[in-house]
Design an enzyme around this catalytic site. Structure first.
Site, PDB file in Angstrom:
ATOM      1  N   SER A 166       0.856  -1.188   0.000  1.00 44.67           N
ATOM      2  CA  SER A 166       0.000   0.000   0.000  1.00 44.67           C
ATOM      3  C   SER A 166       0.888   1.233   0.000  1.00 44.67           C
ATOM      4  CB  SER A 166      -0.898   0.022   1.238  1.00 44.67           C
ATOM      5  OG  SER A 166      -1.538   1.277   1.389  1.00 44.67           O
ATOM      6  N   TYR A 177      -1.363  -0.927  10.334  1.00 46.22           N
ATOM      7  CA  TYR A 177      -1.597  -1.218   8.914  1.00 46.22           C
ATOM      8  C   TYR A 177      -0.439  -0.700   8.077  1.00 46.22           C
ATOM      9  CZ  TYR A 177      -3.529  -0.964   4.209  1.00 46.22           C
ATOM     10  OH  TYR A 177      -3.709  -1.083   2.859  1.00 46.22           O
TER      11      TYR A 177
END
Length: 255
Positions: free
Chosen positions: A149, A162
């Site tokens: 990401s 995350y």
């Protein structure tokens, strides 16, 4: 189905394939001629997608598995090799995005993200590396694609776990490439910005979901097909070409 057959003869494994980016990668690979193994936990979703792919003329099979279970992942890898052949493309895509603000500690959310975003990547790598190496030796090229990401290389307040888990995936990919590249296994880390998927729906805090949704007022989010097209392009390149890191952002996303 696309008439393209650029991936014909290749066996592709896609994890997290029951929705979102994983589903679209699986569909796109099948449309381009690959035999696709779809891995995820949701049996019904996998079966529905496989049925749709095969009805459109593609080749696909479902393999329900909990990728945080190393032994189960290795067992499924063996099934795929026996039934479809050695995997020549592996897309490690399973993941989850949950907020972890320090002001409202929720240890299970920390653990879930580490187990899936890091643990499942490790388990997939361990289970399929030998197949990728054999496939590359036989055909001249194989591909390992890890979904990270943009958050893994930027600051994402209140989503620190995350972001850190995706930074792990990025750095892992760069190191794996040094080991696998000489064996003709290309390693690519795809780093999307904000994409409209189920990730947002997993967030329990309504205020956080609302805050994320509000970005649609200024940014046209990516859709899963955007990422699938980029991944298909990368694995379809000549064997001499490797795209190690690919960041894909909405045009208006700046952070």
């Amino acid at each position: 189905m696309s008439s393209s057959a650029e991936l014909s003869g290749r066996v592709a494994v896609v994890t997290g394939a029951s929705s979102g980016i994983g589903e679209q990668i699986a569909r796109t690979f099948a449309a381009r001629g690959a035999s696709v193994a779809l891995l995820a936990r949701r049996v019904g979703r996998l079966e529905a997608i496989v049925k749709d792919i095969t009805a459109s003329g593609g080749t696909a099979a479902s393999y329900p598995v909990d990728l945080t279970d190393a032994a189960a992942t290795t067992a499924v890898a063996g099934e795929i090799a026996r039934e479809l052949g050695d995997a020549g493309i592996v897309v490690s895509n399973a993941g989850i995005m949950l907020p972890t603000p320090l002001g409202d500690l929720n240890p299970p959310d920390w653990s879930r993200q580490v187990e899936l975003n890091i643990g499942a990547v490790n388990n997939t790598l361990i289970a399929f590396t030998a197949q990728l190496v054999r496939s590359a030796a036989a055909t001249g090229v194989a591909d390992l694609v890890n979904t990270a990401s943009f958050a893994g290389r930027s600051v994402f307040p209140t989503f620190s776990v995350y972001a850190a888990s995706k930074a792990y995936v990025i750095h892992l990919g760069n190191n794996l490439r040094a080991e696998l590249g000489p064996k003709n296994v290309r390693v690519t880390t795809i780093q999307p910005g904000i994409v409209g998927t189920e990730l947002q729906s997993h967030i329990a805090d309504e205020n956080v979901r609302t805050r994320l949704a509000a970005t649609r007022d200024t940014i046209e989010w990516l859709i899963p097909q955007d990422i699938a097209d980029v991944v298909a392009y990368a694995v379809g390149l000549p064997a001499r070409v490797n795209l190690p890191e690919i960041t894909v952002l909405p045009t208006r996303q700046t952070v």
